[in-house]
Design a protein around this motif. Structure first.
Motif, PDB file in Angstrom:
ATOM      1  N   THR A 183      -6.926  -2.346  -7.311  1.00  0.00           N
ATOM      2  CA  THR A 183      -8.009  -3.192  -6.781  1.00  0.00           C
ATOM      3  C   THR A 183      -7.429  -4.430  -6.090  1.00  0.00           C
ATOM      4  OG1 THR A 183      -8.289  -4.436  -8.836  1.00  0.00           O
ATOM      5  CG2 THR A 183      -9.668  -2.509  -8.559  1.00  0.00           C
ATOM      6  N   ASP A 216     -10.004   5.928  -2.880  1.00  0.00           N
ATOM      7  CA  ASP A 216     -11.108   5.689  -1.950  1.00  0.00           C
ATOM      8  C   ASP A 216     -12.267   5.017  -2.686  1.00  0.00           C
ATOM      9  OD1 ASP A 216     -12.284   5.763   0.517  1.00  0.00           O
ATOM     10  OD2 ASP A 216     -13.153   7.757   0.243  1.00  0.00           O
ATOM     11  N   ILE A 271     -12.409  -2.222   4.287  1.00  0.00           N
ATOM     12  CA  ILE A 271     -12.696  -1.411   3.102  1.00  0.00           C
ATOM     13  C   ILE A 271     -12.721   0.086   3.398  1.00  0.00           C
ATOM     14  CG2 ILE A 271     -14.696  -0.729   1.706  1.00  0.00           C
ATOM     15  CD1 ILE A 271     -15.022  -3.497   0.806  1.00  0.00           C
ATOM     16  N   THR A 282      -6.293  -3.343  -2.796  1.00  0.00           N
ATOM     17  CA  THR A 282      -7.468  -3.085  -1.977  1.00  0.00           C
ATOM     18  C   THR A 282      -7.994  -4.365  -1.336  1.00  0.00           C
ATOM     19  OG1 THR A 282      -8.108  -1.211  -3.326  1.00  0.00           O
ATOM     20  CG2 THR A 282      -9.828  -2.258  -2.066  1.00  0.00           C
ATOM     21  N   SER A 329     -11.594   1.350  -3.669  1.00  0.00           N
ATOM     22  CA  SER A 329     -11.616   0.454  -2.517  1.00  0.00           C
ATOM     23  C   SER A 329     -13.049   0.168  -2.062  1.00  0.00           C
ATOM     24  CB  SER A 329     -10.774   1.021  -1.373  1.00  0.00           C
ATOM     25  OG  SER A 329     -11.251   2.274  -0.975  1.00  0.00           O
ATOM     26  N   ILE A 342      -9.140   1.648   3.921  1.00  0.00           N
ATOM     27  CA  ILE A 342      -8.038   1.353   3.000  1.00  0.00           C
ATOM     28  C   ILE A 342      -7.402   2.623   2.452  1.00  0.00           C
ATOM     29  CG2 ILE A 342      -7.512   0.496   0.685  1.00  0.00           C
ATOM     30  CD1 ILE A 342      -9.377  -1.858   1.329  1.00  0.00           C
ATOM     31  N   SER A 359       0.833  -1.213   0.000  1.00  0.00           N
ATOM     32  CA  SER A 359       0.000   0.000   0.000  1.00  0.00           C
ATOM     33  C   SER A 359       0.864   1.258   0.000  1.00  0.00           C
ATOM     34  CB  SER A 359      -0.999  -0.009   1.161  1.00  0.00           C
ATOM     35  OG  SER A 359      -0.354  -0.267   2.365  1.00  0.00           O
TER      36      SER A 359
END
Lengths: 281, 247
Positions: free
Chosen positions: A188, A48, A200, A191, A51, A203, A31
């Motif tokens: 993705t 955002d 979620i 995520t 995710s 993230i 990440s």
């Protein structure tokens, strides 16, 4: 100090805690790296959105018993394409398109998850529960990290130039749209794995907070990615320790730790910190 | 030679220009002038394929330019860039090698020494490790000219390179343009300041939603053409001191 000793004892003793620690570290690395590109491309909102948009994919994967990465990637890319389409074909600005698409996807996912409730725990998907990560999940996480590292190493130059100077990249004939969607696909994947540690909803914090901290402290893209990954890993490990010790949800514990590091960099960064700037002035 | 044939570009149904045809010759510095909104940048972007064309084709050495874009270096307007990006001057110049590297390859030692040489050519060697946001406007423009040097393209297109920069930088960029000209490259410059037109450009294209005039600067830069493209007032001021010469 005693609690740190207990945490280390726990690590020696419990398999689940070892799995949680390794997962947190792997997720932290990926990440931090992908997050660096997200913030440099001014795509925090997009991060955002993607995710949140994978939620229906997670639900469908549970229902059909297929790999969660497959379901999530499908919906993540679908959301990215829809956002692109609405932006291109209407007068609406990008952030509006993002808001419409991701909230719709999230709502759909919410309903689908409640339909499939027997198999999943919505609370864990939303806020993460790293202490419940299975060995299979760990393997998936390791594979995703490998994909992220290969992607960034192989396309480093293309990622750099499309983030820094997209027009120049387009002008020499680089398929910049393809780069964008490739990055969205990798996002993705990240995520879905980060969903285990922070959930979620949070993230986006793992994507942008450590990367933003690194941004304040570095002047080169490669350094920024490394520093972001380090902050992300350290936050994850400290967060995990808090989660274990105080019985807090792992996601919020990790995200708050990352936010503390950001605040310190914001105040004291030698180049851009506000305290230092005041002194110069 | 770059040839544009019957190029039409429209934004949301409104044509900026229709069936525009023009050629740019190698070994010459060609200026493009025209009032605000005349379509100067649009024309450049149409040539580079950065915007959708309703019609028309662009060729370089008689082949479609779209297939050889790496042979066209583009120095865009500086305002468009994020100057806080974590990249230093040297690495910015090095991105000029990317078009010729293709996928999967990273800059070699030879590419790096080309970047160092280009930085020396624009007198910025000592700024090599600076973050790009720490440079002045003129220095930054020289960095992007250095990047174009590294690309080793046959065609170099610069969009308003002299806007808001110091005299020294302007002179240094001009000397690089002359060097390219000597090497037989095709240089196209979108330009704003009408005062230096005769000094800088061999050929001139005056546009205002279409070509007003094109050819050798001496033939094209006339009171009539400037009046047509800009305004009578402007051309009166511009050409007032030259009247005796014409007489």
């Amino acid at each position: 100090m005693r609690s740190i000793g207990l945490f280390i004892d726990g690590l020696m003793q419990y398999n689940f805690l070892q799995t949680a620690l390794i997962t947190s570290i792997l997720v932290g690395i990926m990440s931090g790296i992908i997050g660096s590109f997200i913030i440099l491309r001014g795509m925090s909102l997009m991060g955002d959105a993607i995710s949140h948009a994978v939620l229906p994919g997670v639900a469908v994967a549970y229902m059909l018993g297929i790999n969660i990465l497959l379901g999530a990637s499908l919906f993540g890319i679908l959301a990215a394409l829809l956002i692109g389409l609405v932006t291109l074909k209407s007068k609406l600005k990008n952030d509006t398109a993002i808001g419409i698409v991701f909230s719709a996807f999230f709502a759909l996912g919410f309903i689908l998850i409640s339909l499939a409730e027997s198999a999943t725990n919505l609370h864990h998907i939303l806020f993460g529960n790293v202490l419940a990560v299975s060995d299979n999940d760990l393997i998936t996480t390791a594979i995703v990290l490998a994909i992220v590292l290969i992607f960034v190493v192989v396309f480093y130059k293309e990622l750099l130039i499309t983030s820094f100077d997209n027009t120049f990249a387009q002008a020499y004939g680089l398929k910049t749209q393809l780069m964008h969607y490739a990055l969205m696909l990798v996002l993705t994947l990240v995520t879905v794995t980060a969903l285990q540690t922070v959930g979620i909803i949070l993230i986006v914090a793992m994507l942008i907070t450590p990367a933003a901290t690194a941004y304040l402290l570095t002047n080169r893209l490669s350094h920024m990615m490394i520093v972001a990954a380090i902050f992300s890993v350290v936050s994850s490990v400290i967060g995990l320790y808090m989660s274990y010790t105080f019985n807090w949800a792992s996601g919020p514990a990790i995200v708050l730790t990352a936010a503390v590091f950001f605040s310190l960099a914001f105040l004291f960064s030698p180049k851009q910190g506000i305290i230092f700037k005041k002194k110069i002035n | 030679m770059i040839k544009v044939r019957n190029m039409t570009v429209a934004y949301s149904g409104q044509p900026i220009f229709t069936n525009l045809s023009i050629a740019f010759e190698p070994g010459k510095i060609t200026g493009i002038i025209g009032p605000n909104g005349a379509g100067k940048s649009t024309m450049i972007k149409g040539i580079l394929g950065l915007i959708h064309k309703q019609s028309g084709d662009v060729t370089l050495h008689s082949k479609p330019v779209a297939k050889q874009l790496k042979n066209v270096a583009y120095v865009e307007q500086r305002a468009a860039l994020d100057l806080t990006f974590p990249i230093n001057v040297f690495d910015t110049v090095l991105t000029g090698t990317y078009p010729n590297l293709g996928l999967f390859k990273i800059p070699s030692e030879k590419d790096k020494s080309a970047a160092r040489q280009a930085l020396a050519d624009v007198n910025l060697s000592e700024f090599s490790q600076r973050q790009i946001g720490e440079l002045s406007g003129g220095q930054l423009q020289r960095v992007f000219v250095a990047r174009a040097i590294v690309q080793e393209a046959d065609v170099i297109i610069l969009d308003e390179p002299f806007v808001g920069i110091d005299m020294k930088s302007e002179a240094e960029i001009m000397s690089i343009l002359k060097r390219w000209q000597m090497a037989g490259k095709t240089i196209i410059v979108v330009h704003h300041d009408l005062n230096k037109v005769t000094k800088y450009f061999d050929d001139l294209v005056i546009i205002n939603r279409g070509i007003v005039a094109a050819g050798k600067t001496a033939d094209v830069f006339t009171k009539e053409n400037i009046t047509t493209a800009f305004s009578g007032d402007l051309s009166t001021i511009l050409f007032s001191d030259k009247e005796p010469e014409h007489a």
